[in-house]
Design an enzyme around this catalytic site. Structure first.
Site, PDB file in Angstrom:
ATOM      1  N   ASN A 146      -6.284  -9.095  -7.696  1.00 43.54           N
ATOM      2  CA  ASN A 146      -6.279  -9.842  -6.446  1.00 43.54           C
ATOM      3  C   ASN A 146      -7.563 -10.626  -6.214  1.00 43.54           C
ATOM      4  O   ASN A 146      -7.553 -11.655  -5.541  1.00 43.54           O
ATOM      5  CB  ASN A 146      -6.045  -8.894  -5.256  1.00 43.54           C
ATOM      6  CG  ASN A 146      -6.988  -7.695  -5.277  1.00 43.54           C
ATOM      7  OD1 ASN A 146      -6.995  -6.922  -6.231  1.00 43.54           O
ATOM      8  ND2 ASN A 146      -7.774  -7.538  -4.225  1.00 43.54           N
ATOM      9  N   THR A 201       0.831  -1.207   0.000  1.00 40.12           N
ATOM     10  CA  THR A 201       0.000   0.000   0.000  1.00 40.12           C
ATOM     11  C   THR A 201       0.861   1.251   0.000  1.00 40.12           C
ATOM     12  O   THR A 201       0.611   2.202  -0.752  1.00 40.12           O
ATOM     13  CB  THR A 201      -0.939  -0.001   1.218  1.00 40.12           C
ATOM     14  OG1 THR A 201      -1.888  -1.062   1.080  1.00 40.12           O
ATOM     15  CG2 THR A 201      -1.675   1.324   1.346  1.00 40.12           C
ATOM     16  N   HIS A 216       4.684 -10.403   1.841  1.00 34.83           N
ATOM     17  CA  HIS A 216       3.850 -11.460   2.423  1.00 34.83           C
ATOM     18  C   HIS A 216       2.978 -12.185   1.409  1.00 34.83           C
ATOM     19  O   HIS A 216       2.366 -13.203   1.729  1.00 34.83           O
ATOM     20  CB  HIS A 216       2.992 -10.895   3.575  1.00 34.83           C
ATOM     21  CG  HIS A 216       1.830 -10.066   3.158  1.00 34.83           C
ATOM     22  ND1 HIS A 216       0.540 -10.535   3.170  1.00 34.83           N
ATOM     23  CD2 HIS A 216       1.752  -8.776   2.748  1.00 34.83           C
ATOM     24  CE1 HIS A 216      -0.284  -9.577   2.778  1.00 34.83           C
ATOM     25  NE2 HIS A 216       0.429  -8.497   2.512  1.00 34.83           N
ATOM     26  N   THR A 255      14.941   4.416   9.374  1.00 33.30           N
ATOM     27  CA  THR A 255      15.800   3.236   9.486  1.00 33.30           C
ATOM     28  C   THR A 255      15.140   2.053   8.798  1.00 33.30           C
ATOM     29  O   THR A 255      13.963   1.750   9.036  1.00 33.30           O
ATOM     30  CB  THR A 255      16.055   2.896  10.966  1.00 33.30           C
ATOM     31  OG1 THR A 255      16.669   4.024  11.592  1.00 33.30           O
ATOM     32  CG2 THR A 255      16.960   1.682  11.092  1.00 33.30           C
ATOM     33  N   CYS A 267     -14.943  -5.424   3.259  1.00 38.71           N
ATOM     34  CA  CYS A 267     -15.548  -4.901   4.486  1.00 38.71           C
ATOM     35  C   CYS A 267     -15.076  -3.473   4.710  1.00 38.71           C
ATOM     36  O   CYS A 267     -13.890  -3.187   4.624  1.00 38.71           O
ATOM     37  CB  CYS A 267     -15.163  -5.762   5.681  1.00 38.71           C
ATOM     38  SG  CYS A 267     -15.907  -7.399   5.651  1.00 38.71           S
ATOM     39  N   GLN A 276       0.133  -9.258  -6.697  1.00 36.66           N
ATOM     40  CA  GLN A 276      -0.424 -10.606  -6.839  1.00 36.66           C
ATOM     41  C   GLN A 276       0.291 -11.435  -7.902  1.00 36.66           C
ATOM     42  O   GLN A 276       0.265 -12.660  -7.855  1.00 36.66           O
ATOM     43  CB  GLN A 276      -1.913 -10.528  -7.177  1.00 36.66           C
ATOM     44  CG  GLN A 276      -2.779 -10.034  -6.037  1.00 36.66           C
ATOM     45  CD  GLN A 276      -2.812 -10.982  -4.848  1.00 36.66           C
ATOM     46  OE1 GLN A 276      -2.484 -12.159  -4.960  1.00 36.66           O
ATOM     47  NE2 GLN A 276      -3.211 -10.471  -3.695  1.00 36.66           N
TER      48      GLN A 276
END
Length: 376
Positions: free
Chosen positions: A143, A75, A193, A229, A316, A171
């Site tokens: 996605n 994002t 992830h 950092t 949602c 994706q």
């Protein structure tokens, strides 16, 4: 007493389990003392780990390591691309991720067809006269539906009009071979992830010569494009996951046969089943499907009780579930409220298909039994 069936995770497009190699890399980085910006031996050791990770992430996208800007997530990378490029006109497809839409809520929107493919002629018309002021953002793979966009053609049109091109490839990474230069894009977003790395780190890859103004200011890290950092453990895990994802992709990746067998089985019991994007190229791991009379929420909850994790095709927002913006743009109508997404990943097994089909078929029978007749 019957033995418990093992749970089945079929929501890899939301997040995929951390790969052992990535977890080991994170642990090793956590034991490394030193700030990558420090010039002493400890800092240089940390810097070496960071740059090795940068090279691995760059290799995943077929891009130079110097263009990799580590961010806190996909994002952030999308926001950095659209706001940091300083182009006043933003053009996006109607099926972009919410992070793209949210970064530029007043963007001009390019429509898609019934299969979710961007209207290239419409894009070309929109760019007439504003191209040199514009940045165009079109994702590589959706996605929700897995639909693969003709990004190379998008980039060709955009460059012809002088526009910059950003591609959200979150994706697609690890599921399609990526080559930033061949796609012709100026910027590309990745997220750890989604490929088996840790949550909380992403990357924006920037073509040489493209100027990006930082959103976070206060330091010279990441080539003065993102202050703060660096997340060394996250970057190390990202790099490790990128290496494994590339190797597994080269070995064939997730077989499309699982998706195709699942869809064929469900069509066999539900003639009115709709597969969103079925007529377009799709990721091998993704199926977005809907059947009349089977609300998304009902399916997700019932399948969860059966030990199977999937996602709804609806998002949602503030506790309220509404129809998917993506599926609505594809002409989904009422079926947008009945869509679920099944997505396979590196931990999936052939038996997961059978488990899902059995649970979904049983759910369909219960719903139709309660209605007393076939749902029209």
């Amino acid at each position: 007493m019957k033995p418990m069936k093992p749970p089945v995770y079929l929501d890899h497009n939301a997040t995929t389990p951390v790969r052992p190699e990535a977890a080991e890399a994170v642990a090793a980085a956590l034991s490394t003392v030193g700030n990558p910006s420090s010039v002493h031996a400890f800092g240089r050791a940390a810097r070496r780990l960071l740059e090795e990770a940068r090279e691995a992430v760059a290799a995943l996208a077929g891009a130079p390591a110097a263009g990799v800007v580590f961010t806190g997530c996909g994002t952030e990378a999308n926001t950095l691309a659209l706001l940091g490029c300083s182009r006043p006109a933003v053009v996006v497809s109607a099926v972009e991720h919410d992070s793209v839409i949210g970064a530029a809520p007043s963007a001009a929107v390019v429509p898609v067809d019934v299969d979710g493919l961007v209207d290239l002629d419409h894009l070309a018309t929109m760019l007439v006269g504003i191209g040199e002021l514009a940045v165009v953002s079109v994702m590589l793979a959706n996605n929700e539906t897995g639909v693969i966009q003709p990004v190379a053609r998008v980039a060709e049109i955009a460059r012809r009009h002088g526009a910059l091109v950003h591609c959200d490839a979150v994706q697609a990474a690890g599921r399609l071979p990526l080559d930033m230069k061949s796609l012709g894009v100026h910027m590309m977003t990745l997220s750890a992830h989604k490929i088996g790395g840790p949550q909380g780190i992403g990357a924006l890859l920037v073509e040489e010569g493209v100027s990006i103004e930082p959103l976070l200011r206060g330091g010279g890290q990441e080539g003065r494009r993102r202050a703060g950092t660096q997340n060394l453990p996250g970057a190390a895990g990202f790099g490790a996951a990128a290496r494994v994802a590339m190797a597994q992709l080269a070995a064939g990746g997730v077989p499309a046969a699982w998706r195709d067998r699942l869809e064929a089985a469900l069509k066999g019991v539900e003639p009115d089943l709709r597969i969103f994007g079925e007529g377009a190229p799709r990721l091998a791991n993704t199926s977005c499907l809907a059947a009349p009379g089977m609300p998304s929420e009902t399916q997700v909850m019932a399948l969860d009780l059966a030990g199977i994790a999937v996602s709804a095709g609806a998002a949602c927002s503030s506790g309220k579930v509404g129809p998917s913006r993506v599926l609505t743009a594809m002409g989904g109508g009422e079926l947008a409220n009945a869509a679920i997404r099944v997505s396979f990943g590196w931990t999936s097994r052939d038996a997961d298909v059978d488990a899902f089909v059995a649970a979904w078929t049983a759910l369909r029978a219960r719903i139709r039994g309660r209605s007393g007749a076939a749902v029209s």
